[in-house]
Structure formats: C-alpha cells, structure tokens
Design a protein around this motif. Structure first.
Motif, PDB file in Angstrom:
ATOM      1  N   GLU A 131       0.285  -1.277  -0.121  1.00 35.88           N
ATOM      2  CA  GLU A 131      -0.206  -0.158   0.362  1.00 35.88           C
ATOM      3  C   GLU A 131       0.993   1.345  -0.169  1.00 35.88           C
ATOM      4  O   GLU A 131       1.920   1.190   1.063  1.00 35.88           O
ATOM      5  N   GLU A 132       0.766   1.669  -0.527  1.00 36.67           N
ATOM      6  CA  GLU A 132       1.059   3.503  -0.727  1.00 36.67           C
ATOM      7  C   GLU A 132       0.165   4.646  -0.330  1.00 36.67           C
ATOM      8  O   GLU A 132      -0.940   4.253  -0.508  1.00 36.67           O
ATOM      9  N   PHE A 133       0.323   5.694   0.350  1.00 34.35           N
ATOM     10  CA  PHE A 133      -0.607   6.649   0.418  1.00 34.35           C
ATOM     11  C   PHE A 133      -0.228   8.313  -0.165  1.00 34.35           C
ATOM     12  O   PHE A 133       1.123   8.584   0.102  1.00 34.35           O
ATOM     13  N   TRP A 134      -0.927   8.713  -0.923  1.00 38.93           N
ATOM     14  CA  TRP A 134      -0.257   9.817  -2.117  1.00 38.93           C
ATOM     15  C   TRP A 134      -1.448  11.220  -1.690  1.00 38.93           C
ATOM     16  O   TRP A 134      -2.488  10.690  -0.600  1.00 38.93           O
ATOM     17  N   ILE A 135      -0.862  12.256  -1.902  1.00 40.85           N
ATOM     18  CA  ILE A 135      -1.588  13.622  -1.573  1.00 40.85           C
ATOM     19  C   ILE A 135      -1.463  14.018  -3.240  1.00 40.85           C
ATOM     20  O   ILE A 135      -0.494  14.111  -3.223  1.00 40.85           O
ATOM     21  N   VAL A 136      -3.052  14.814  -4.436  1.00 44.22           N
ATOM     22  CA  VAL A 136      -3.045  15.761  -5.142  1.00 44.22           C
ATOM     23  C   VAL A 136      -3.010  16.810  -4.341  1.00 44.22           C
ATOM     24  O   VAL A 136      -3.903  16.939  -3.632  1.00 44.22           O
ATOM     25  N   LEU A 137      -2.249  18.047  -4.399  1.00 39.37           N
ATOM     26  CA  LEU A 137      -2.271  19.305  -4.291  1.00 39.37           C
ATOM     27  C   LEU A 137      -2.577  20.429  -5.129  1.00 39.37           C
ATOM     28  O   LEU A 137      -1.896  19.941  -6.563  1.00 39.37           O
ATOM     29  N   LEU A 138      -3.508  20.796  -4.625  1.00 38.24           N
ATOM     30  CA  LEU A 138      -5.072  21.445  -6.228  1.00 38.24           C
ATOM     31  C   LEU A 138      -4.402  22.917  -5.540  1.00 38.24           C
ATOM     32  O   LEU A 138      -4.630  23.590  -4.133  1.00 38.24           O
TER      33      LEU A 138
END
Length: 232
Positions: A131-138
């Motif tokens: 598992e990997e946890f990512w975020i997209v910044l907007l």
C-alpha cells in the motif's frame, strides 16, 4: 524421441519459428506472449529453450500479463534459468508497456472530479504489492500543483499522518487536496480505518481552510471515490 524434441534448442528450429526471426519476418503481432518474453530473456537453460521457460513462467501466472507485471525480481529469480538480469528485463519491458498506455491519454492538469484523479494517479498505484498513500495538491482554480507520496506500507495497510499531509499542503500553499491510496488485495470497499482517517483529515482541513475534495481507493480494476459516494 518426443522428450528430445521438446528440449531442442531454438537455434535448431526452422528460421520462421524462431522468435527474433519471426518478429522480423512476420511482424510483432505474429508472436505469442511466450515468444515475446523469450526475446526479452534471450536464452533458456540446458534443459529448456527460452520459449519453454517463458511458457512455464506465464503458466505460473495463469497466462495473465497483469499478474506477471506484479512479480518482483526475487520472485522471477525462483524460476530455474532466470537470473537477476533476465528478471529485470521482464519487469522493465512490462513497465514500459504500462507507461505507454498511460501516455496515450495525457494526465489532466486540473481536477474536476474523481475520474481526473484516477487518470492522474493510476500509473503510480497499479500493480503494487504494497500500500502507498498519496495526496494531490491543488490550487484555488483546481490546477494540479503536485503529487506527493505520504507513506509506503505493507500488503495490508499503511499509516498516513495528517500532520505530514498538511505540512506538504502548507509548503505549496495548496487550497485543496485529494487523498489517494491503493488496495493491493483488489478490494474497493473502504475499511473502517480508511473512513476514520478520512474524517480526521477532512476536519483538520476545515480548521486550516484547506478543502479535502475526495479520497480515492485505487485497485487494478478501478477505484472507489468517497466524494462520489457522499462519504465526505
């Protein structure tokens, strides 16, 4: 006699049956998956040809290239006749194919919905065995500022610290974020831990005036969107 014929080397085959010559003379689409992999690994062993070795590898993965694409170097090296160099060649070729599929549809530069996030992030999260946890910044206008890896875990989970998430968001002055993680099991249903973390991050975002637009769970077969299911 039949055993001898089964183990005859590729060099002794008719020229039109040899994988490299077959590709050159008849085109790439004429080759089977096993023949294409045989070209990658180059040679077999004393006991079997490269094509026979490739067939054995494919059989182990149920003749499914997607399953083969998840194999690690150490897993492939368990096959007799496959060393580290051959394993790396197979993995690299399958990764090139995956990236080609991704480039055929250009990732979105802004996020208007869950489908945009999926297109943006699937190449990073598909075919992983952990598992990997990512975020997209907007930005305020929903333009993609960056994609950031927050944490990497094991097969059954990973820990995402809200402090790290919002530290990354504040560094880039993001107005909104999207949470994303994968389920290697293929299960699209969010766990209670997923639900609790989402609520925690959403509440923290309200205090910092950073909107959490969605949380996607991505698998090889698709995705689950918290926003689409009214779970935010």
């Amino acid at each position: 006699m039949s055993n001898y014929q089964n183990h005859i080397s590729i060099k002794a085959w008719a020229e039109e049956d040899r994988p490299r010559e077959k590709l050159s003379g008849q085109g790439r689409r004429s080759l089977t998956d096993a023949e294409l992999i045989a070209i990658l690994i180059g040679s077999g062993s004393r006991d079997e040809s490269a094509v026979e070795l490739s067939k054995r590898i494919l059989h182990h993965y149920e003749n499914d290239l997607n399953k083969l694409g998840k194999a690690s170097i150490s897993e492939l090296c368990r096959f007799k006749g496959v060393g580290e160099a051959k394993a790396i060649s197979i993995i690299a070729a399958l990764e090139v194919g995956r990236r080609r599929n991704e480039t055929e549809s250009k990732p979105p530069e802004e996020v208007k919905g869950s489908q945009d996030v999926f297109k943006l992030m699937r190449r990073h999260l598909m075919d992983l065995n952990h598992e990997e946890f990512w975020i997209v910044l907007l930005s305020q206008s929903s333009k993609v500022l960056s994609k950031e890896l927050v944490s990497r875990g094991g097969i059954s989970g990973t820990v995402a610290d809200p402090k790290i998430i919002f530290y990354m968001a504040l560094q880039q002055q993001a107005s909104a974020i999207v949470l994303i993680h994968n389920h290697p099991s293929g299960n699209l249903k969010p766990s209670q831990m997923d639900i609790d973390l989402t609520k925690k991050v959403v509440n923290a975002g309200r205090m910092l005036d950073i909107n959490v637009l969605d949380h996607l769970i991505i698998t090889d077969k698709g995705y689950f969107s918290f926003a689409d299911e009214d779970l935010l």
